[in-house]
Design an enzyme around this catalytic site. Structure first.
Site, PDB file in Angstrom:
ATOM      1  N   VAL A 261      48.705 -52.961 -54.768  1.00  0.00           N
ATOM      2  CA  VAL A 261      47.400 -52.814 -54.122  1.00  0.00           C
ATOM      3  C   VAL A 261      46.255 -53.250 -55.030  1.00  0.00           C
ATOM      4  O   VAL A 261      45.090 -53.023 -54.714  1.00  0.00           O
ATOM      5  CB  VAL A 261      47.162 -51.349 -53.669  1.00  0.00           C
ATOM      6  CG1 VAL A 261      48.075 -50.981 -52.526  1.00  0.00           C
ATOM      7  CG2 VAL A 261      47.312 -50.374 -54.835  1.00  0.00           C
ATOM      8  N   ARG A 263      45.698 -56.708 -57.546  1.00  0.00           N
ATOM      9  CA  ARG A 263      45.560 -58.131 -57.272  1.00  0.00           C
ATOM     10  C   ARG A 263      46.941 -58.768 -57.354  1.00  0.00           C
ATOM     11  O   ARG A 263      47.743 -58.430 -58.228  1.00  0.00           O
ATOM     12  CB  ARG A 263      44.594 -58.797 -58.260  1.00  0.00           C
ATOM     13  CG  ARG A 263      43.140 -58.539 -57.946  1.00  0.00           C
ATOM     14  CD  ARG A 263      42.717 -59.151 -56.614  1.00  0.00           C
ATOM     15  NE  ARG A 263      41.330 -58.911 -56.273  1.00  0.00           N
ATOM     16  CZ  ARG A 263      40.897 -57.880 -55.542  1.00  0.00           C
ATOM     17  NH1 ARG A 263      41.773 -56.976 -55.114  1.00  0.00           N
ATOM     18  NH2 ARG A 263      39.614 -57.744 -55.244  1.00  0.00           N
ATOM     19  N   ASP A 287      50.151 -55.394 -50.347  1.00  0.00           N
ATOM     20  CA  ASP A 287      48.878 -55.631 -49.662  1.00  0.00           C
ATOM     21  C   ASP A 287      48.148 -56.838 -50.222  1.00  0.00           C
ATOM     22  O   ASP A 287      47.206 -57.331 -49.603  1.00  0.00           O
ATOM     23  CB  ASP A 287      47.985 -54.389 -49.762  1.00  0.00           C
ATOM     24  CG  ASP A 287      46.695 -54.532 -48.971  1.00  0.00           C
ATOM     25  OD1 ASP A 287      46.779 -54.793 -47.757  1.00  0.00           O
ATOM     26  OD2 ASP A 287      45.606 -54.408 -49.570  1.00  0.00           O
ATOM     27  N   GLU A 292      46.160 -66.126 -51.192  1.00  0.00           N
ATOM     28  CA  GLU A 292      45.929 -65.566 -49.864  1.00  0.00           C
ATOM     29  C   GLU A 292      45.136 -66.554 -49.022  1.00  0.00           C
ATOM     30  O   GLU A 292      44.203 -67.177 -49.530  1.00  0.00           O
ATOM     31  CB  GLU A 292      45.184 -64.225 -49.983  1.00  0.00           C
ATOM     32  CG  GLU A 292      45.987 -63.179 -50.730  1.00  0.00           C
ATOM     33  CD  GLU A 292      45.255 -61.851 -50.886  1.00  0.00           C
ATOM     34  OE1 GLU A 292      44.081 -61.748 -50.460  1.00  0.00           O
ATOM     35  OE2 GLU A 292      45.858 -60.921 -51.446  1.00  0.00           O
ATOM     36  N   HIS A 311      46.085 -57.914 -46.974  1.00  0.00           N
ATOM     37  CA  HIS A 311      44.940 -57.480 -47.777  1.00  0.00           C
ATOM     38  C   HIS A 311      43.978 -56.636 -46.943  1.00  0.00           C
ATOM     39  O   HIS A 311      42.756 -56.802 -47.010  1.00  0.00           O
ATOM     40  CB  HIS A 311      44.215 -58.683 -48.380  1.00  0.00           C
ATOM     41  CG  HIS A 311      43.449 -58.331 -49.625  1.00  0.00           C
ATOM     42  ND1 HIS A 311      43.260 -59.220 -50.669  1.00  0.00           N
ATOM     43  CD2 HIS A 311      42.819 -57.187 -50.008  1.00  0.00           C
ATOM     44  CE1 HIS A 311      42.541 -58.646 -51.623  1.00  0.00           C
ATOM     45  NE2 HIS A 311      42.268 -57.415 -51.235  1.00  0.00           N
ATOM     46  N   ALA A 314      42.560 -51.600 -47.757  1.00  0.00           N
ATOM     47  CA  ALA A 314      41.347 -50.943 -48.249  1.00  0.00           C
ATOM     48  C   ALA A 314      40.320 -50.710 -47.166  1.00  0.00           C
ATOM     49  O   ALA A 314      39.373 -49.934 -47.362  1.00  0.00           O
ATOM     50  CB  ALA A 314      40.715 -51.780 -49.363  1.00  0.00           C
TER      51      ALA A 314
END
Length: 350
Positions: A261, A263, A287, A292, A311, A314
């Protein structure tokens, strides 16, 4: 003690929260023109609708506002080139509040000079996302302990299998790689489950609250062989790139759960794929990824023991408000001559 601070809104923000900032810190003059900012598709959408664009006249007006600011609420268009242009054009800029916990990465990409980095304070939203990401980490650890892939496979096959043992977090040890805002929240929640928590620290000393033991990041290879789960929360910096690589993944206990979670660059994805295929990693909840969006041909999409989250762990409805509240506190600190929270390290850029 300064009297006023001219802040320009450089990222989409609901007008109600703009008014809250001015109400909570009256010395802030929050200059905004919502017509110059892309509409948000959802709370926490700091880039806004990618299909929206400014006319040349709007772009000129937007840059004029940016160049008049003492402080920016957000990096313009969440774009390193736009940040570099603004810093070059605006010698009066003193502070930039980034929306991302890892906002230092965009500052690094802007390629600012040493003099520019000294003249402007950059702060991040670190800590704002700690709660949601910690919950995702617990979700991943529980999914691994409760053998979610096996359950899903049997359900998909309509197969009523013989019973088997499942793990309990109460009887497990989890290694939290990175004890910043996210890692600390993970450790706090794990304590409630009765889990033994090992955390990483470059400085040593006594373990902080909620952590049973500290290890140096250089000792990950020896540490991972003693744990049932690993949660990676570190930012992406040159020193953390591929920190969780082949040597670490070779040393894990078979069936270890991995949650990422922080980078995606912290984990060597090629080595991870190998560890997932041979069972060294029994389950991974990811995640974040090195690149990306995740490439459509990445093996991670199709491995049955992987959960791919785009991603998004959060994000929650209160994110924008929490960042605005953090900004208010930092604005007060700046105006009162106090140290700001979450200042970006302009060497490592985290």
């Amino acid at each position: 003690m300064a009297e006023r601070l001219r802040v320009v809104l450089a990222t989409p923000l609901d007008e109600e929260l703009c008014a809250m900032i001015e109400r909570e810190e009256p010395r802030v003059e929050l200059v905004r023109d919502h017509s110059l900012l892309p509409p948000q598709r959802h709370p926490g959408d700091h880039s806004g609708d990618p299909g929206w664009s400014r006319t040349p006249e709007q772009q000129a007006r937007f840059e004029e506002l940016l160049d008049s600011a003492e402080a920016l609420y957000g990096i313009p268009d969440v774009d390193a080139d736009a940040l570099a242009r603004t810093v070059e054009a605006n010698p009066g800029l003193r502070w930039v509040q980034t929306m991302a916990a890892g906002g230092g990465a965009t500052v690094r990409q802007a390629g600012l000079s040493e003099e520019q980095l000294k003249s402007i304070t950059f702060t991040t939203s670190a800590g704002v996302h700690g709660g949601p990401l910690a919950e995702f980490a617990l979700f991943g650890l529980l999914a691994g302990a409760k053998t979610l892939p096996r359950l899903q496979a049997h359900q998909s096959a309509h197969h009523w299998a013989d019973r088997w043992f499942m793990g309990q977090l109460e009887h497990q040890t989890v290694l939290v790689v990175g004890l910043g805002g996210i890692g600390t929240e993970v450790a706090r929640r794990l304590q409630a489950f009765g889990t033994r928590v090992i955390g990483t620290s470059r400085h040593g000393g006594e373990p902080p609250e909620f952590v049973d033991e500290l290890v140096h990041p250089d000792d990950l290879v020896s540490a991972v062989g003693r744990v049932d789960g690993v949660v990676v929360t570190l930012p992406g910096t040159p020193s953390t790139e591929n920190l969780v690589g082949a040597a670490v993944l070779d040393a894990v206990r078979p069936g270890t759960t991995l949650v990422s979670v922080g980078r995606g660059t912290v984990i060597d994805e090629d080595a991870l794929v190998g560890a997932l295929r041979d069972g060294r990693i029994g389950f991974a909840a990811l995640d974040v990824f090195a690149v990306e969006p995740l490439a459509v041909d990445s093996p991670l999409w199709d491995l049955p023991n992987v959960l791919v989250s785009p991603h998004t762990a959060a994000l929650d409805e209160a994110e924008d408000r929490r960042i605005a509240e953090l900004f208010v506190e930092n604005a007060r600190r700046l105006l009162d001559g106090e140290p700001l929270r979450n200042v970006v390290d302009t060497v490592e850029f985290y």
